[in-house]
Design a protein around this motif. Structure first.
Motif, PDB file in Angstrom:
ATOM      1  N   GLN A 226     -41.105  74.846 -27.987  1.00  0.00           N
ATOM      2  CA  GLN A 226     -41.325  76.128 -26.853  1.00  0.00           C
ATOM      3  C   GLN A 226     -42.359  75.639 -25.969  1.00  0.00           C
ATOM      4  OE1 GLN A 226     -42.244  80.124 -29.159  1.00  0.00           O
ATOM      5  NE2 GLN A 226     -40.591  80.485 -27.885  1.00  0.00           N
ATOM      6  N   GLU A 293     -29.603  82.791 -22.154  1.00  0.00           N
ATOM      7  CA  GLU A 293     -31.038  82.742 -21.991  1.00  0.00           C
ATOM      8  C   GLU A 293     -31.416  80.894 -21.410  1.00  0.00           C
ATOM      9  OE1 GLU A 293     -33.368  84.903 -23.760  1.00  0.00           O
ATOM     10  OE2 GLU A 293     -34.695  84.333 -23.788  1.00  0.00           O
ATOM     11  N   HIS A 298     -42.179  86.847 -18.728  1.00  0.00           N
ATOM     12  CA  HIS A 298     -42.742  88.700 -18.857  1.00  0.00           C
ATOM     13  C   HIS A 298     -43.901  89.117 -18.745  1.00  0.00           C
ATOM     14  CE1 HIS A 298     -40.020  86.711 -22.175  1.00  0.00           C
ATOM     15  NE2 HIS A 298     -39.339  87.218 -21.646  1.00  0.00           N
ATOM     16  N   GLU A 333     -46.187  86.244 -18.810  1.00  0.00           N
ATOM     17  CA  GLU A 333     -45.614  84.709 -19.329  1.00  0.00           C
ATOM     18  C   GLU A 333     -44.229  84.331 -18.804  1.00  0.00           C
ATOM     19  OE1 GLU A 333     -45.067  85.336 -23.912  1.00  0.00           O
ATOM     20  OE2 GLU A 333     -43.233  85.523 -23.301  1.00  0.00           O
ATOM     21  N   ARG A 340     -33.587  73.662 -26.086  1.00  0.00           N
ATOM     22  CA  ARG A 340     -32.835  74.374 -25.191  1.00  0.00           C
ATOM     23  C   ARG A 340     -32.198  73.602 -23.868  1.00  0.00           C
ATOM     24  NH1 ARG A 340     -32.417  81.094 -25.425  1.00  0.00           N
ATOM     25  NH2 ARG A 340     -32.055  80.625 -27.930  1.00  0.00           N
TER      26      ARG A 340
HETATM   27  N1  GAP Z   1     -42.918  83.776 -26.377  1.00  0.00           N
HETATM   28  C1  GAP Z   1     -42.366  85.177 -26.041  1.00  0.00           C
HETATM   29  C2  GAP Z   1     -40.731  84.032 -26.398  1.00  0.00           C
HETATM   30  O1  GAP Z   1     -41.294  83.922 -27.735  1.00  0.00           O
HETATM   31  P1  GAP Z   1     -38.273  84.940 -26.652  1.00  0.00           P
HETATM   32  O2  GAP Z   1     -37.699  84.994 -25.864  1.00  0.00           O
HETATM   33  O3  GAP Z   1     -38.034  84.983 -27.811  1.00  0.00           O
HETATM   34  O4  GAP Z   1     -39.763  84.923 -25.854  1.00  0.00           O
HETATM   35  C3  GAP Z   1     -38.400  82.396 -25.053  1.00  0.00           C
HETATM   36  O5  GAP Z   1     -38.183  83.223 -27.004  1.00  0.00           O
HETATM   37  C4  GAP Z   1     -37.867  80.913 -25.170  1.00  0.00           C
HETATM   38  O6  GAP Z   1     -37.543  80.342 -26.447  1.00  0.00           O
HETATM   39  C5  GAP Z   1     -36.052  81.871 -24.789  1.00  0.00           C
HETATM   40  O7  GAP Z   1     -35.988  81.720 -23.835  1.00  0.00           O
HETATM   41  C6  GAP Z   1     -35.410  80.452 -25.587  1.00  0.00           C
HETATM   42  O8  GAP Z   1     -35.305  79.181 -24.473  1.00  0.00           O
HETATM   43  C7  GAP Z   1     -36.330  79.325 -27.026  1.00  0.00           C
HETATM   44  N2  GAP Z   1     -35.898  79.860 -28.012  1.00  0.00           N
HETATM   45  C8  GAP Z   1     -36.566  81.497 -28.687  1.00  0.00           C
HETATM   46  N3  GAP Z   1     -35.707  81.078 -30.178  1.00  0.00           N
HETATM   47  C9  GAP Z   1     -34.734  80.028 -29.594  1.00  0.00           C
HETATM   48  C10 GAP Z   1     -34.565  79.639 -31.101  1.00  0.00           C
HETATM   49  N4  GAP Z   1     -34.203  79.661 -32.511  1.00  0.00           N
HETATM   50  N5  GAP Z   1     -33.930  78.239 -30.807  1.00  0.00           N
HETATM   51  C11 GAP Z   1     -34.540  77.266 -29.447  1.00  0.00           C
HETATM   52  N6  GAP Z   1     -34.806  78.211 -28.568  1.00  0.00           N
HETATM   53  C12 GAP Z   1     -35.633  79.049 -28.877  1.00  0.00           C
END
Ligand code: GAP
Length: 465
Positions: A226, A293, A298, A333, A340
């Motif tokens: 991330q 997404e 946020h 945030e 991704r």
């Molecule tokens: N701190 C906030 C947070 O983690 P989230 O929507 O769960 O929010 C943010 O995750 C971003 O992280 C997502 O928009 C995506 O790009 C990436 N992400 C989340 N889970 C993922 C996964 N399992 N594999 C790849 N990317 C992931």
């Protein structure tokens, strides 16, 4: 999956493996679901995207600083944040083939939006589909699917003596998001840098989630990276800063070649109890057949610092010397998955063109993101050409990521460079010995230009930097 989407996913997964971008992890042992390794070009591309984000978020700003916090954190962190109790997905199993699905994703296929819906609501929808004979396993077609049940996404590990069992008291979690480390280092950052609100802390790092996964390549994986930024501010300016960050992040995508029509905002209607606003940037993936997404923006209120203050007993409030006000900062945030974005940029850049009756596959990356910037290709393996070609290579590699390739026909070498997205190919031919010049081929237009060797560095700098 529709044929077109299946076809694109297959093409890109196969190109990614064949050309050394992404490999299924542990393949010689049969692989691991939703875990991938990045090969040479995948690593270069990922690093370039990461650096482009860092430049935009930290290097070119006065109000954001960096951090690299540990993956292991005190277990109470995740109790305070609510993850231990509530970071779950609704899971449905096929009793016949044992495939596992997310209930909300099954419903999405029927056009029912049930993101974050309570279990009873999900099961009511599933029951209705079951009664209508529509609920079937996407893998084997069986109608014998379980009701939805809650499944924790937290990945457990243990730390300490290797002989310790994984008892509850030994459990530590692999972080499910990187922002937890930012909240815990908020105080040290203020104390060490004497930075004033509003300011942000950015970091890039690994996160782990026990995802229930469909076949989505690197879109949703169990280990991923991330890139997150937490912006600490007074609640009075939340709206202004939220709009500013939304605008800033949108422009970043356009700056790196994304088209407005390929992107859109998705506004979350169902918000976490502490949040006041949440939008996602969505990209229209050819490989996944629609908008999904990529980034979340946020407004999180003061939930994070208040919770960590409450559980740690440490005062995390902020004293504003100008106004004399003491308050717990609110947080805005931006959170995006690096892997991704790798998929998004490959998906966006992938082009098939007809050239002289043949199909040319090109990854038309923004030049700053391209894994290799220049390829040096002597037209013969004879030393009279390889020697000057190697000299050019040695000089240019001090400036850019450059490849030298003297194998196979020139056509095949161009094809390979097109498929990894190299913006410029430099050929050294027998004419070079007379005119001390080389031919530079542009990836996108395929136009060729004759450039003097002593002007080559300047020419490429002008194009690439
Ligand atoms: N701190 C906030 C947070 O983690 P989230 O929507 O769960 O929010 C943010 O995750 C971003 O992280 C997502 O928009 C995506 O790009 C990436 N992400 C989340 N889970 C993922 C996964 N399992 N594999 C790849 N990317 C992931």
């Amino acid at each position: 999956m529709t044929d077109k989407k299946e076809n694109m996913l297959e093409k890109i997964t196969s190109l990614a493996k064949r050309r050394g971008f992404v490999f299924p992890s542990s393949e010689i042992y049969g692989g691991m679901q939703a875990i991938y390794d990045y090969g040479h070009y995948g690593t270069l591309l990922k690093n370039n995207i990461r650096d482009a984000w860092w430049k935009h978020m930290v290097q070119c700003r006065d109000d954001v600083v960096g951090l690299d916090s540990a993956i292991f954190m005190h277990p109470t962190t995740w109790v305070a944040s609510g993850h231990v109790g509530g970071f779950n997905d609704p899971q449905v199993d096929c009793r016949k083939c044992k495939s596992r699905f997310r209930a909300d994703h099954i419903l999405e296929e029927f056009g029912i939006s049930a993101d974050k819906a309570p279990l009873e609501e999900l099961n009511a929808h599933l029951d209705k589909l079951r009664e209508e004979g529509k609920l079937k396993c996407a893998n084997c077609g069986s109608t014998d699917l379980t009701p939805a049940k809650i499944f924790s996404l937290m990945v457990k590990s243990n730390i300490g003596s290797p002989t310790d069992e994984l008892k509850e008291e030994n459990v530590v979690y692999l972080r499910p998001e990187t922002c937890g480390g930012i909240y815990l280092e908020y105080k040290n950052t203020i104390d060490s840098l004497h930075i004033k609100l509003p300011f942000g802390i950015a970091q890039v790092g690994k996160a782990f989630r026990n995802e229930i996964v469909a076949r989505q390549f690197i879109f949703r994986t169990r280990e991923f990276e991330q890139m997150e930024m937490q912006y600490f501010l007074h609640p009075d300016i939340m709206k202004e800063k939220y709009d500013m960050w939304k605008d800033t992040r949108w422009k970043w995508y356009l700056e790196y070649g994304m088209k407005k029509e390929e992107l859109r905002w998705y506004k979350h209607e169902k918000l976490a109890h502490y949040a006041s606003e949440a939008y996602d940037v969505e990209y229209n993936f050819k490989t996944l057949g629609g908008f999904k997404e990529v980034e979340g923006i946020h407004a999180r209120g003061d939930w994070d610092l208040s919770q960590h203050s409450k559980y740690s007993g440490v005062d995390l409030s902020y004293f504003d010397e100008k106004t004399g006000e003491k308050f717990t900062p609110h947080i805005m945030e931006t959170s995006v998955g690096l892997n991704r974005l790798v998929l998004m940029f490959i998906d966006h850049s992938y082009v098939e063109e007809e050239v002289n009756g043949e199909t040319r596959v090109v990854l038309k990356f923004d030049k700053r993101l391209a894994p290799v910037k220049v390829a040096i290709l002597p037209l013969s393996k004879k030393e009279e050409l390889t020697k000057p070609a190697r000299e050019i290579y040695e000089k240019l590699r001090q400036l850019f990521m450059v490849e030298y390739d003297e194998t196979q026909s020139i056509g095949k070498r161009y094809r390979r460079q097109d498929e990894i997205g190299t913006p410029y190919c430099v050929t050294v031919d027998f004419e070079t010995l007379n005119d001390k010049a080389v031919t530079v081929r542009d990836r996108d237009t395929m136009k060729q230009e004759r450039i003097a060797i002593d002007k080559l560095e300047e020419y490429l700098k002008g194009k690439l930097v």
